[in-house]
Design a protein around this motif. Structure first.
Motif, short mmCIF file in Angstrom:
data_model
loop_
_atom_site.label_atom_id
_atom_site.label_comp_id
_atom_site.label_asym_id
_atom_site.label_seq_id
_atom_site.Cartn_x
_atom_site.Cartn_y
_atom_site.Cartn_z
N ILE A 185 0.80 -1.10 0.06
CA ILE A 185 -0.39 0.24 0.35
C ILE A 185 0.76 1.02 -0.01
O ILE A 185 0.41 2.17 -0.73
CB ILE A 185 -0.70 -0.08 1.41
N GLN A 186 1.91 1.19 0.82
CA GLN A 186 3.03 2.44 0.67
C GLN A 186 3.42 2.76 -0.62
O GLN A 186 3.77 3.79 -1.02
CB GLN A 186 3.77 1.68 1.36
N ALA A 187 3.71 1.19 -1.38
CA ALA A 187 4.52 1.72 -2.43
C ALA A 187 3.33 1.78 -4.16
O ALA A 187 4.33 2.97 -4.65
CB ALA A 187 5.28 0.10 -2.65
N ARG A 188 2.21 1.85 -3.71
CA ARG A 188 1.28 1.52 -5.37
C ARG A 188 0.21 2.34 -4.61
O ARG A 188 -0.11 2.79 -5.76
CB ARG A 188 1.19 0.03 -5.32
N PHE A 189 0.47 2.37 -3.16
CA PHE A 189 -1.03 3.69 -2.97
C PHE A 189 -0.65 4.89 -2.69
O PHE A 189 -0.96 6.09 -3.78
CB PHE A 189 -2.38 3.47 -2.64
#
Length: 330
Positions: A185-189
């Protein structure tokens, strides 16, 4: 010395040239705020609608990021009332279970539970905390059984102790799946939505500011032309320049036309920037990635617990059968 003088003179001129438009805009802004400006150039309705949509998109990003930023904090679901020791956080549950399986005495089992810590403290998530609590509880029962003269050290025969150990291993796996979800989630959102908020929407805000500056400058030039008598038809409104161009001086006309061209150009550029921000598929793509990460986590948790449940159910069935048999014998 002549060169130095020319340099300072050029520098002073640049400062003056930069300060003049700012001063003109500021004066016009103050007049408008005080209600002293007779006319104000209106922005096109389509442009104003784009501004509203961009503002709404900014609010959406701020609201969502305010909540989802919790995924950057490992302990967001870690209970505040838990007090775990350094030894509790020293090794993973899996490592402790492995050490326990190789222990041959109560002292070795105790040493396994307090083994020197690994490279980093164990995660503080709710699932990891449950795992540690379950393993400690399993060992409490096993040690009590050993102290009472039951099974040999390292062999856990108590059904509840066995179930707790299995639950501990499974809970740790669920916790690791949660950490994998958070990283995704940190990387992709979060990275994408933060970029949109702090970069793309900032570009739009800067473009809108340029439009406002150009509008203030245009109205200031018009006000200056009227004040200095560049055109003077009784009762004539200032926006009706088309009917009064013959009353403008060449200098005033050129200055107004230049300000109008700048205003139109900045408006068109801002429209393009705002449309680009509104039309980009990146925010929706990022949201899909958020959902995918959550889905993968819950799917993995379901698989882990689905594998655990039958094993614990079997232990429970066997314990009930043993209990009934003992009662019948009594």
């Amino acid at each position: 010395m002549d060169n130095i003088g020319k340099t300072f003179s050029a520098f002073g001129k640049n400062v003056q040239d930069s300060f003049k438009p700012w001063s003109t805009r500021t004066q016009q802004y103050v007049r408008e705020q005080l209600g002293q400006a007779e006319d104000k150039t209106e922005l096109p309705p389509d442009y104003l609608e784009l501004e509203k949509r961009v503002d709404a998109l900014k609010q959406v990003h701020q609201k969502m990021l305010q909540v989802t930023s919790q995924y950057t904090h490992e302990a967001y679901d870690y209970p505040s009332n838990i007090r775990e020791s350094f030894n509790d956080l020293g090794r993973t549950v899996s490592e402790k279970v492995s050490l326990l399986s190789n222990s041959h005495s109560p002292s070795e089992a105790a040493a396994a539970m307090t083994a020197p810590p690994s490279a980093r403290p164990q995660p503080k998530t709710f699932s990891h905390a449950i795992a540690r609590a379950a393993l400690n509880s399993s060992q409490t029962l096993a040690q009590q059984q050993q102290a009472a003269g039951g099974s040999a050290a390292g062999s856990v025969e108590d059904p509840l102790a066995q179930a707790l150990e299995k639950y501990a291993i499974a809970s740790e796996k669920v916790g690791e799946a949660r950490l994998a979800q958070d990283a995704a989630i940190q990387a992709r959102f979060l990275a994408g939505w933060s970029t949109t908020l702090n970069t793309n929407l900032q570009f739009a805000a800067r473009a809108r500011k340029n439009v406002e500056n150009a509008r203030l400058n245009l109205d200031a030039v018009k006000a200056k032309a009227k004040t200095h008598g560049a055109f003077s038809i009784p009762g004539q409104k200032r926006e009706q320049f088309g009917d009064a161009e013959e009353h403008l001086s060449e200098e005033a006309r050129a200055e107004i036309e230049a300000a109008e061209d700048e205003f139109v150009g900045q408006t068109e550029e801002a429209v393009g920037v705002m449309k680009n921000v509104l039309d980009t598929p990146e925010p929706l793509r990022n949201l899909a990635e958020l959902i995918a990460a959550q889905l993968e986590y819950h799917k993995r948790a379901y698989e882990i617990l689905s594998e655990l449940a039958p094993a614990v159910d079997q232990l429970q069935v066997e314990q009930e059968a043993s209990y009934r048999k003992s009662r019948e014998g009594a």
